[in-house]
Design a protein around this motif. Structure first.
Motif, PDB file in Angstrom:
ATOM      1  N   ARG A  90     -55.898   4.705 -24.783  1.00 31.49           N
ATOM      2  CA  ARG A  90     -55.365   5.960 -25.294  1.00 31.49           C
ATOM      3  C   ARG A  90     -56.140   6.385 -26.534  1.00 31.49           C
ATOM      4  O   ARG A  90     -56.721   5.548 -27.244  1.00 31.49           O
ATOM      5  CB  ARG A  90     -53.867   5.882 -25.561  1.00 31.49           C
ATOM      6  N   ASP A  91     -56.111   7.685 -26.798  1.00 28.98           N
ATOM      7  CA  ASP A  91     -56.808   8.219 -27.962  1.00 28.98           C
ATOM      8  C   ASP A  91     -55.926   8.201 -29.199  1.00 28.98           C
ATOM      9  O   ASP A  91     -56.434   8.246 -30.323  1.00 28.98           O
ATOM     10  CB  ASP A  91     -57.262   9.652 -27.674  1.00 28.98           C
ATOM     11  N   PHE A  92     -54.602   8.158 -28.996  1.00 28.62           N
ATOM     12  CA  PHE A  92     -53.687   8.178 -30.130  1.00 28.62           C
ATOM     13  C   PHE A  92     -52.362   7.538 -29.714  1.00 28.62           C
ATOM     14  O   PHE A  92     -51.875   7.787 -28.620  1.00 28.62           O
ATOM     15  CB  PHE A  92     -53.443   9.617 -30.603  1.00 28.62           C
ATOM     16  N   ASP A  93     -51.816   6.733 -30.612  1.00 35.29           N
ATOM     17  CA  ASP A  93     -50.554   6.037 -30.352  1.00 35.29           C
ATOM     18  C   ASP A  93     -49.494   6.446 -31.369  1.00 35.29           C
ATOM     19  O   ASP A  93     -49.633   6.187 -32.565  1.00 35.29           O
ATOM     20  CB  ASP A  93     -50.748   4.515 -30.457  1.00 35.29           C
ATOM     21  N   PHE A  94     -48.432   7.089 -30.881  1.00 33.76           N
ATOM     22  CA  PHE A  94     -47.238   7.309 -31.700  1.00 33.76           C
ATOM     23  C   PHE A  94     -46.254   6.179 -31.426  1.00 33.76           C
ATOM     24  O   PHE A  94     -45.996   5.841 -30.265  1.00 33.76           O
ATOM     25  CB  PHE A  94     -46.545   8.620 -31.320  1.00 33.76           C
ATOM     26  N   VAL A  95     -45.689   5.604 -32.480  1.00 36.08           N
ATOM     27  CA  VAL A  95     -44.606   4.629 -32.339  1.00 36.08           C
ATOM     28  C   VAL A  95     -43.373   5.208 -33.013  1.00 36.08           C
ATOM     29  O   VAL A  95     -43.410   5.586 -34.188  1.00 36.08           O
ATOM     30  CB  VAL A  95     -44.976   3.269 -32.961  1.00 36.08           C
ATOM     31  N   LEU A  96     -42.280   5.298 -32.251  1.00 36.61           N
ATOM     32  CA  LEU A  96     -41.039   5.867 -32.768  1.00 36.61           C
ATOM     33  C   LEU A  96     -40.099   4.762 -33.221  1.00 36.61           C
ATOM     34  O   LEU A  96     -39.954   3.733 -32.548  1.00 36.61           O
ATOM     35  CB  LEU A  96     -40.355   6.720 -31.693  1.00 36.61           C
ATOM     36  N   LEU A  97     -39.456   4.989 -34.353  1.00 37.34           N
ATOM     37  CA  LEU A  97     -38.508   4.034 -34.928  1.00 37.34           C
ATOM     38  C   LEU A  97     -37.175   4.736 -35.151  1.00 37.34           C
ATOM     39  O   LEU A  97     -37.127   5.758 -35.849  1.00 37.34           O
ATOM     40  CB  LEU A  97     -39.024   3.483 -36.263  1.00 37.34           C
ATOM     41  N   ASP A  98     -36.119   4.218 -34.569  1.00 36.58           N
ATOM     42  CA  ASP A  98     -34.780   4.778 -34.762  1.00 36.58           C
ATOM     43  C   ASP A  98     -34.349   4.498 -36.195  1.00 36.58           C
ATOM     44  O   ASP A  98     -34.201   3.339 -36.593  1.00 36.58           O
ATOM     45  CB  ASP A  98     -33.810   4.128 -33.777  1.00 36.58           C
ATOM     46  N   ALA A  99     -34.145   5.537 -36.976  1.00 40.44           N
ATOM     47  CA  ALA A  99     -33.803   5.370 -38.395  1.00 40.44           C
ATOM     48  C   ALA A  99     -32.498   4.625 -38.599  1.00 40.44           C
ATOM     49  O   ALA A  99     -32.249   4.076 -39.676  1.00 40.44           O
ATOM     50  CB  ALA A  99     -33.735   6.735 -39.073  1.00 40.44           C
TER      51      ALA A  99
ATOM     52  N   VAL B  23     -43.096   7.447 -36.385  1.00 41.01           N
ATOM     53  CA  VAL B  23     -42.118   8.511 -36.602  1.00 41.01           C
ATOM     54  C   VAL B  23     -40.728   7.909 -36.683  1.00 41.01           C
ATOM     55  O   VAL B  23     -40.256   7.282 -35.724  1.00 41.01           O
ATOM     56  CB  VAL B  23     -42.149   9.547 -35.457  1.00 41.01           C
ATOM     57  N   PHE B  24     -40.084   8.065 -37.836  1.00 42.39           N
ATOM     58  CA  PHE B  24     -38.675   7.688 -37.939  1.00 42.39           C
ATOM     59  C   PHE B  24     -37.861   8.811 -37.307  1.00 42.39           C
ATOM     60  O   PHE B  24     -37.963   9.969 -37.719  1.00 42.39           O
ATOM     61  CB  PHE B  24     -38.262   7.492 -39.399  1.00 42.39           C
ATOM     62  N   THR B  25     -37.064   8.476 -36.300  1.00 41.10           N
ATOM     63  CA  THR B  25     -36.311   9.472 -35.551  1.00 41.10           C
ATOM     64  C   THR B  25     -34.811   9.393 -35.866  1.00 41.10           C
ATOM     65  O   THR B  25     -34.348   8.432 -36.474  1.00 41.10           O
ATOM     66  CB  THR B  25     -36.510   9.276 -34.037  1.00 41.10           C
ATOM     67  N   LYS B  26     -34.104  10.429 -35.443  1.00 38.72           N
ATOM     68  CA  LYS B  26     -32.637  10.488 -35.556  1.00 38.72           C
ATOM     69  C   LYS B  26     -32.164  10.390 -37.009  1.00 38.72           C
ATOM     70  O   LYS B  26     -31.119   9.790 -37.294  1.00 38.72           O
ATOM     71  CB  LYS B  26     -31.977   9.376 -34.725  1.00 38.72           C
ATOM     72  N   ILE B  27     -32.927  10.962 -37.919  1.00 41.36           N
ATOM     73  CA  ILE B  27     -32.572  10.905 -39.329  1.00 41.36           C
ATOM     74  C   ILE B  27     -31.365  11.801 -39.608  1.00 41.36           C
ATOM     75  O   ILE B  27     -31.293  12.943 -39.150  1.00 41.36           O
ATOM     76  CB  ILE B  27     -33.764  11.320 -40.208  1.00 41.36           C
ATOM     77  N   THR B  28     -30.411  11.249 -40.347  1.00 40.04           N
ATOM     78  CA  THR B  28     -29.215  11.981 -40.765  1.00 40.04           C
ATOM     79  C   THR B  28     -29.029  11.779 -42.264  1.00 40.04           C
ATOM     80  O   THR B  28     -29.712  10.960 -42.888  1.00 40.04           O
ATOM     81  CB  THR B  28     -27.964  11.469 -40.031  1.00 40.04           C
ATOM     82  N   SER B  29     -28.094  12.505 -42.840  1.00 43.61           N
ATOM     83  CA  SER B  29     -27.829  12.347 -44.267  1.00 43.61           C
ATOM     84  C   SER B  29     -27.300  10.953 -44.572  1.00 43.61           C
ATOM     85  O   SER B  29     -27.494  10.423 -45.678  1.00 43.61           O
ATOM     86  CB  SER B  29     -26.811  13.403 -44.721  1.00 43.61           C
ATOM     87  N   GLU B  30     -26.662  10.321 -43.572  1.00 42.45           N
ATOM     88  CA  GLU B  30     -26.107   8.984 -43.785  1.00 42.45           C
ATOM     89  C   GLU B  30     -27.179   7.902 -43.771  1.00 42.45           C
ATOM     90  O   GLU B  30     -27.181   7.001 -44.627  1.00 42.45           O
ATOM     91  CB  GLU B  30     -25.052   8.659 -42.713  1.00 42.45           C
ATOM     92  N   ASN B  31     -28.094   7.949 -42.798  1.00 37.02           N
ATOM     93  CA  ASN B  31     -29.078   6.853 -42.714  1.00 37.02           C
ATOM     94  C   ASN B  31     -30.321   7.108 -43.553  1.00 37.02           C
ATOM     95  O   ASN B  31     -31.154   6.216 -43.723  1.00 37.02           O
ATOM     96  CB  ASN B  31     -29.469   6.585 -41.260  1.00 37.02           C
ATOM     97  N   LYS B  32     -30.459   8.307 -44.103  1.00 37.90           N
ATOM     98  CA  LYS B  32     -31.654   8.653 -44.878  1.00 37.90           C
ATOM     99  C   LYS B  32     -31.808   7.769 -46.106  1.00 37.90           C
ATOM    100  O   LYS B  32     -32.933   7.483 -46.555  1.00 37.90           O
ATOM    101  CB  LYS B  32     -31.573  10.129 -45.292  1.00 37.90           C
ATOM    102  N   ILE B  33     -30.707   7.311 -46.651  1.00 41.61           N
ATOM    103  CA  ILE B  33     -30.754   6.509 -47.879  1.00 41.61           C
ATOM    104  C   ILE B  33     -31.366   5.132 -47.650  1.00 41.61           C
ATOM    105  O   ILE B  33     -31.729   4.445 -48.603  1.00 41.61           O
ATOM    106  CB  ILE B  33     -29.338   6.352 -48.481  1.00 41.61           C
ATOM    107  N   HIS B  34     -31.483   4.726 -46.366  1.00 36.42           N
ATOM    108  CA  HIS B  34     -32.036   3.406 -46.057  1.00 36.42           C
ATOM    109  C   HIS B  34     -33.518   3.444 -45.696  1.00 36.42           C
ATOM    110  O   HIS B  34     -34.117   2.408 -45.415  1.00 36.42           O
ATOM    111  CB  HIS B  34     -31.262   2.772 -44.897  1.00 36.42           C
ATOM    112  N   LEU B  35     -34.117   4.631 -45.691  1.00 35.76           N
ATOM    113  CA  LEU B  35     -35.503   4.750 -45.261  1.00 35.76           C
ATOM    114  C   LEU B  35     -36.467   3.955 -46.136  1.00 35.76           C
ATOM    115  O   LEU B  35     -37.412   3.336 -45.634  1.00 35.76           O
ATOM    116  CB  LEU B  35     -35.919   6.228 -45.233  1.00 35.76           C
TER     117      LEU B  35
END
Length: 362
Positions: A148-157, A186-198
């Motif tokens: 592949r030319d580019f790899d995105f890895v997604l992480l559930d926030a 890419v951190f996904t599914k970010i909300t106001s609740e889980n944002k503090i743990h990023l």
């Protein structure tokens, strides 16, 4: 519990060794004249790959309309997954899988190919001859067979690394350190609740000496009503204070669907029924489900679930007889660094064009 984990930790090490051993013997094949972008993850379960793939498709369709696009998927649990196949127009989720069918319905002019052996499936079923061709490899981070030319890895926030252990003691498909292979995360599914743990999650990556561009995304949801008597066309839906809902879904992270529904609707109550990911709805299970819906409740589900539900004629007929309101939770990805991410994608196309010759955006 900790003692149990320590005792079984060798199983996790054995899994890692077997994973390494299998991967080391694989030679990557580069698809000729194609720009390949992989969307994958480190963990088992839903990280939001499907809406992110659709985000990429929308960008490329809007910015580079002269390009052909292919989504290449395993077709998990699809009857044709072993032999492979190209999706026709028209719903056939049992044959080709729920997510590929969802992609095809959303983007009829996009070529969708499935198969466990994605290299051979592409070479066998690809019908696009243009050199201006982008292939999006769905769930491809561990699929080393294709270059592949580019790899995105997604992480559930909500829980990007689980307990930090690999299968079978944790949710990781491979150790966190292996994400060094990624070109962006890419951190996904970010909300106001889980944002503090990023910051804590990013510190884990930093400790593993992983330094790749990091993006942040959240879900933007819209609810639409299905008109059962008009060829299943959808119309906008307005929630009321006294509305009641029965949420049914079989996805990788049903709790996230529930939270999204709560943030979108104004309900008095939402009852839920969760099935395993990629659940195969049968006539019997659907009719049983129908009996659980109360007369004052609307059935609400995801596009991924509805793709399979709506192919059952008897279920649709019974919904009509019962006069049940059916609502779809439509989800799109919103990226905080949208401009930067799209600039990165444009750079990939520019590099690709330098190899194949210029391609017009118009």
């Amino acid at each position: 519990m900790k003692i149990f984990l320590y005792l079984l930790y060798p199983l996790s090490l054995l899994y890692q060794f077997l994973f390494w051993w299998i991967q080391r013997g694989i030679t990557s094949f580069h698809l000729p004249h194609v720009l390949v972008i992989s969307v994958g993850n480190l963990t088992v379960g839903g990280t939001g790959k499907t809406p992110f793939v659709q985000y990429l498709v929308r960008f490329f369709k809007e910015t580079y309309p002269g390009y052909a696009i292919t989504i290449l998927s395993r077709g998990y649990k699809a009857e044709k997954s072993k032999e492979g196949g190209i999706l026709p127009n028209g719903l056939t989720p049992k044959l080709y899988g729920d997510e590929p069918s969802q992609h095809k319905e959303m983007f009829p002019d996009v070529q969708v190919i499935i198969g466990r052996d994605r290299k051979n499936s592409f070479l066998l079923y690809n019908q696009i001859k243009s050199k201006k061709h982008i292939v999006i490899l769905d769930d491809g981070f561990q699929h080393k067979t294709l270059s592949r030319d580019f790899d995105f890895v997604l992480l559930d926030a909500n829980s990007p690394f689980g307990n930090g252990l690999t299968i079978p003691l944790g949710f990781l498909r491979e150790p966190i350190s292996h994400s060094k292979r990624a070109d962006a995360m890419v951190f996904t599914k970010i909300t106001s609740e889980n944002k503090i743990h990023l910051d804590k999650h990013k510190k884990v990556l930093s400790q593993k000496r992983i330094s790749v561009p990091i993006f942040h995304s959240s879900f933007q949801a819209e609810v639409k009503e299905v008109l059962l008597n008009q060829n299943l066309i959808q119309k906008s839906f307005k929630s009321k204070l006294d509305s009641k809902y029965f949420l049914v879904t079989g996805v990788g992270n049903p709790k996230n669907v529930y939270e999204t529904a709560k943030s979108t609707l104004i309900p008095e109550s939402i009852r839920t029924k969760f099935f395993p990911d990629h659940f195969e709805y049968t006539t019997e299970s659907l009719l049983s489900l129908l009996n659980e819906i109360k007369t004052d409740e609307a059935l609400i589900t995801t596009e991924k679930d509805w793709i399979k539900m709506r192919t059952d004629i008897r279920f649709i007929e019974e919904l009509r007889k019962k006069n049940t309101t059916v609502l779809l939770l439509l989800i799109q990805v919103s990226v905080d660094e949208d401009k930067e991410l799209k600039s990165m994608l444009a750079g990939l196309v520019s590099t690709y064009e330098s190899k194949i010759g210029p391609a017009s955006k118009n």
